[in-house]
Scaffold this active site. Structure first.
Site, PDB file in Angstrom:
ATOM      1  N   ILE A  48       0.853  -1.182   0.000  1.00 50.07           N
ATOM      2  CA  ILE A  48       0.000   0.000   0.000  1.00 50.07           C
ATOM      3  C   ILE A  48       0.887   1.229   0.000  1.00 50.07           C
ATOM      4  CG2 ILE A  48      -1.874  -1.186   1.204  1.00 50.07           C
ATOM      5  CD1 ILE A  48      -1.170   0.508   3.677  1.00 50.07           C
ATOM      6  N   ASP A  49       0.309   2.343  -0.367  1.00 46.94           N
ATOM      7  CA  ASP A  49       1.031   3.607  -0.427  1.00 46.94           C
ATOM      8  C   ASP A  49       0.716   4.403   0.842  1.00 46.94           C
ATOM      9  OD1 ASP A  49       2.575   5.681  -1.299  1.00 46.94           O
ATOM     10  OD2 ASP A  49       1.170   6.384  -2.823  1.00 46.94           O
TER      11      ASP A  49
END
Length: 86
Positions: A48-49
């Site tokens: 995920i960012d």
């Protein structure tokens, strides 16, 4: 060199042997299925960012992905552990 002499394999061979894909920024089961179809289940890594994406939403996305538990484990952490030597 003639164009047909440039490569020894089909493009799909090079994708499956030279490319890794992460899920970062894309929470789409269709995209995930496409990625695993293109490069193989062993070359897709969950990510995920953070902090720009919700960890809870990303975990729910992965939890509901249409894969058997063994494949989900590979995407979730097994592939990264193998590639990164963790």
């Amino acid at each position: 060199m003639e164009p047909e002499d440039r490569t020894q394999q089909l493009p799909s061979y090079y994708l499956r042997n030279n490319v890794y894909v992460t899920t970062s920024g894309v929470m789409s089961h269709a995209a995930l299925l496409g990625a695993t179809h293109a490069v193989g289940i062993d070359r897709v890594l969950f990510s995920i960012d953070y902090p720009f994406e919700s960890s809870a939403e990303a975990v729910e996305f992965l939890r509901t992905a249409p894969y058997c538990p063994a494949d989900l484990e590979r995407i979730a952490h097994g592939n990264a552990e193998r590639v990164l030597g963790l």
